[in-house]
Design an enzyme around this catalytic site. Structure first.
Site, mmCIF file in Angstrom:
data_model
loop_
_atom_site.group_PDB
_atom_site.id
_atom_site.type_symbol
_atom_site.label_atom_id
_atom_site.label_comp_id
_atom_site.label_asym_id
_atom_site.label_seq_id
_atom_site.Cartn_x
_atom_site.Cartn_y
_atom_site.Cartn_z
ATOM 1 N N LYS A 108 0.841 -1.210 0.000
ATOM 2 C CA LYS A 108 0.000 0.000 0.000
ATOM 3 C C LYS A 108 0.874 1.257 0.000
ATOM 4 C CE LYS A 108 -3.782 -2.439 2.337
ATOM 5 N NZ LYS A 108 -4.409 -2.804 3.615
ATOM 6 N N GLN B 149 -4.168 -1.680 9.989
ATOM 7 C CA GLN B 149 -4.196 -3.033 9.427
ATOM 8 C C GLN B 149 -4.744 -4.009 10.465
ATOM 9 O OE1 GLN B 149 -3.482 -3.563 6.243
ATOM 10 N NE2 GLN B 149 -3.727 -5.770 6.267
ATOM 11 N N ASP C 135 -10.512 3.025 4.898
ATOM 12 C CA ASP C 135 -10.960 1.626 4.808
ATOM 13 C C ASP C 135 -12.485 1.511 4.863
ATOM 14 O OD1 ASP C 135 -9.224 -0.517 4.442
ATOM 15 O OD2 ASP C 135 -8.408 -0.347 6.468
#
Ligand code: GUN
Length: 285
Positions: free
Chosen positions: A53, A97, A120
């Protein structure tokens, strides 16, 4: 019939070029999007995801940082880092994450992300907005799947879509997005009585359970569109999808490979959402 291969790698490459152009246009106004990623612990797969990412963000001209915290970090200290990023005006988007170590509550952490920086789409406020069809940050894998379908001109309206898996990251939000496009959606899960009966009738199958081989050619109606979100490493570390690709490819109408299907699209949508976060807070578009 041999299926059309939905080449996520190529589609992602083209999409990222468009994002790069938009980042350059923002920079002429004095703004550079920045993606901050919190990683707790040393899980190999998570490390590899966050590195991808960061690299992808930098490749299109964004700034990106990984805040790497020790496996033993307390929930309070993760929250402290998150608060710092929430308040840091240079940060456009934040991603934590998951999974997180046991001592850190995923729910508490995700609820603490500033919803305006939640690239997200995991904050309850953003999940709620998605379910009442308000514009919001949409989780990246579901968004990437919809972009793959859109790019291949796959008609969704009125189709029977079957999603395997009911996770908050993929199964449930992708079901909602398919419903928004007027598919009739069925979600299958570990308690489903007869998976094959549902799958055999499906025009579109999305499998997101991480069980290699769960979708075989006997489960798929000829011409169906098959999207494989599985990426389970085998004994040699090679990634395996949920779908028996070689066989299903012979009868499906369209199919995603693993790797090179959904994965590159997920990362692309992280970049998309980071750009969106930056534009929204600057009041652009
Ligand atoms: N872990 C597995 N998939 C994801 C994702 O899309 N976002 C985050 N933050 N963690 C993940």
């Amino acid at each position: 019939m041999v299926a059309k291969i939905l080449d996520g790698k190529q589609i992602a490459k083209d999409y990222r070029q468009g994002l790069k152009d938009q980042v350059e246009a923002l920079q002429t106004k004095g703004y550079t999007p920045k993606l901050s990623v919190i990683l707790v612990g040393n899980d190999g797969a998570s490390q590899s995801y966050v590195n991808s990412k960061k690299k992808a963000a930098e490749k299109i001209g964004m700034i990106s940082e990984i805040v790497h915290l020790d496996e033993s970090t307390s929930e309070e200290d993760v929250l402290k880092e998150l608060t710092r990023l929430n308040e840091d005006d240079s940060v456009s988007g934040i991603l934590v994450q998951v999974p997180l170590p046991d001592q850190v509550s995923e729910q508490k952490i995700l609820e603490a992300i500033n919803p305006a920086k939640d690239v997200d789409g995991f904050h309850p406020e953003n999940i709620g907005k998605l379910y009442i069809d308000e514009q919001t940050f949409v989780p990246c894998t579901p968004l990437g799947i919809m972009e793959l379908l859109n790019h291949a001109d796959i008609d969704i309206e009125g189709k029977d879509a079957v999603v395997i898996g009911r996770s908050h990251i993929v199964g449930q939000p992708v079901s909602k997005l398919l419903l928004q496009k007027n598919a009739s959606v069925t979600i299958l899960h570990s308690r489903t009585k007869d998976m094959q009966q549902h799958l055999k009738n499906a025009d579109i199958i999305v499998s997101a359970v991480g069980r290699p081989g769960i979708v075989s050619k006997d489960d798929v109606k000829p011409g169906a569109v098959v999207i494989d979100v599985g990426n389970t490493p085998d004994e040699n570390g090679k990634l395996k999808g949920d779908v028996d690709y070689e066989e299903v490819k012979q009868i499906a109408g369209a199919i995603t490979p693993v790797p090179g299907g959904v994965g590159p699209m997920t990362i692309t949508m992280v970049l998309n959402n980071t750009l969106l976060a930056e534009k929204m807070r600057r009041g652009i578009e």
